[in-house]
Scaffold this active site. Structure first.
Site, PDB file in Angstrom:
ATOM      1  N   GLY A 172       7.534  28.604  12.022  1.00 52.67           N
ATOM      2  CA  GLY A 172       7.352  29.590  10.945  1.00 52.67           C
ATOM      3  C   GLY A 172       8.607  29.791  10.123  1.00 52.67           C
ATOM      4  CB  ALA A 173      11.435  27.726   9.485  1.00 56.72           C
ATOM      5  CB  SER A 174       7.528  28.171   5.113  1.00 50.86           C
ATOM      6  OG  SER A 174       6.618  29.031   5.770  1.00 50.86           O
TER       7      SER A 174
ATOM      8  CB  SER B  94       8.031  43.289  17.310  1.00 45.29           C
ATOM      9  OG  SER B  94       7.863  44.552  16.700  1.00 45.29           O
TER      10      SER B  94
ATOM     11  CE1 TYR C 264       3.508  41.372  14.744  1.00 46.39           C
ATOM     12  CE2 TYR C 264       4.464  43.434  15.511  1.00 46.39           C
ATOM     13  CZ  TYR C 264       4.598  42.204  14.896  1.00 46.39           C
ATOM     14  OH  TYR C 264       5.832  41.799  14.454  1.00 46.39           O
TER      15      TYR C 264
ATOM     16  CB  THR D 118       1.169  39.219  20.464  1.00 42.14           C
ATOM     17  OG1 THR D 118       1.756  39.913  19.348  1.00 42.14           O
ATOM     18  CG2 THR D 118      -0.327  39.110  20.284  1.00 42.14           C
TER      19      THR D 118
ATOM     20  CB  ILE E  82      13.248  42.432   9.065  1.00 42.10           C
ATOM     21  CG1 ILE E  82      13.788  42.693  10.491  1.00 42.10           C
ATOM     22  CG2 ILE E  82      14.150  41.454   8.305  1.00 42.10           C
ATOM     23  CD1 ILE E  82      15.152  43.343  10.580  1.00 42.10           C
TER      24      ILE E  82
END
Ligand code: NAP
Length: 239
Positions: free
Chosen positions: A9-11, A135, A148, A151, A181
């Site tokens: 997920g680095a895009s 998180s 969420y 997970t 963030i």
């Protein structure tokens, strides 16, 4: 040879910033993306040591192909950063089975799967570093984001268990648990909501992607930290 880093997920957002930061330090990055082809291409063009690879990390066969690509081209993976994730805000009573599986697959199964595919190459070398981006909500829970939060708590449990299992193989496993963030993930909040949130944060500001990337940058070079959940949140959550 440069250290080889796979970032899922680095895009966009946090993963993209981690890729840029480690690129500047001379690491060879494989920046995974799924839907954001254009952003991924731009990331590759604007940086020296960034290779990109499209894979939906919630799917085993795509993760397997990505890892095989890296091994054939670079012969090893030294550092894995499980960053890919999605979020959704819904009342618990409205969450469908489909929502459940989508969140679990994208945020938790993805990390299980990617770590499992990468580990044999780290164990063989008796060296490695895995970082899971979890998180604060996995630590303290979040109203309307129960799945969420589940997970992210799961990721932290994976971190702690794997740190114990893999310590003897000289593989360190840690979580970084961000607070809020400034990325696309929080675009759902309006200006007033953000101001209200800031009031509850001791440092009175929302974090930047670089705040997380700096911690990653330290953690990949450290040699004695494992099994930890490092929360970077401006003091929003102090435990
Ligand atoms: P973001 O800006 O929405 O970016 C999410 C990234 O994950 C994108 O690059 C996206 O790639 C990728 N992704 C999602 N599902 C994927 C899949 N199945 N396969 C491959 N890539 C996938 O989010 P972010 O804020 O940077 O979040 C990054 C991580 O930090 C997430 O795990 C998130 O839960 C965690 N986090 C964020 C915050 C925050 O406040 N922002 C706080 C705590 C934790 P494509 O666009 O190419 O599909």
């Amino acid at each position: 040879m440069n250290k080889i880093v796979l970032i899922t997920g680095a895009s966009r957002g946090i993963g993209r910033e981690i890729a840029k930061t480690l690129d500047q330090k001379g690491y060879q990055i494989i920046a995974n993306y799924n839907k954001s082809q254009e952003q991924a291409q731009k990331l590759k063009e604007e940086n020296k040591n960034i290779d990109i690879y499209k894979a939906d990390v919630s799917k085993r066969e795509e993760v397997h192909r990505m890892v095989q690509y890296i091994i054939e081209k670079y012969h090893k993976i030294d550092i894995l950063i499980n960053n890919a994730g999605i979020s959704e805000s819904k009342l618990f009573t409205d969450v469908t089975d489909q929502d459940w599986y989508q969140m679990i697959n994208n945020n938790l199964y993805s990390a299980f799967c990617t770590t499992q595919e990468v580990l044999p190459y780290m164990i063989r070398k008796k060296e490695g570093c895995v970082i899971n981006i979890s998180s604060i909500w996995g630590i303290v829970g979040s109203s309307c984001e129960t799945i969420y939060s589940i997970t992210k708590a799961g990721l932290d449990a994976m971190t702690k268990s794997l740190a114990k299992e893999l310590g003897p193989s000289n593989i360190r496993v840690n979580s970084i648990a961000p607070g809020m963030i400034d990325t696309d993930m929080n675009k759902i909040y309006g200006k007033n909501e953000i101001e209200n949130i800031k009031e509850g944060i001791p440092l009175e500001k929302i974090g930047k992607t670089i705040d997380i990337a700096k911690c990653v940058s330290w953690l990949v070079e450290d040699e004695y930290t494992t099994g930890q959940v490092i929360s970077i949140n401006g003091g929003w959550v102090i435990i």
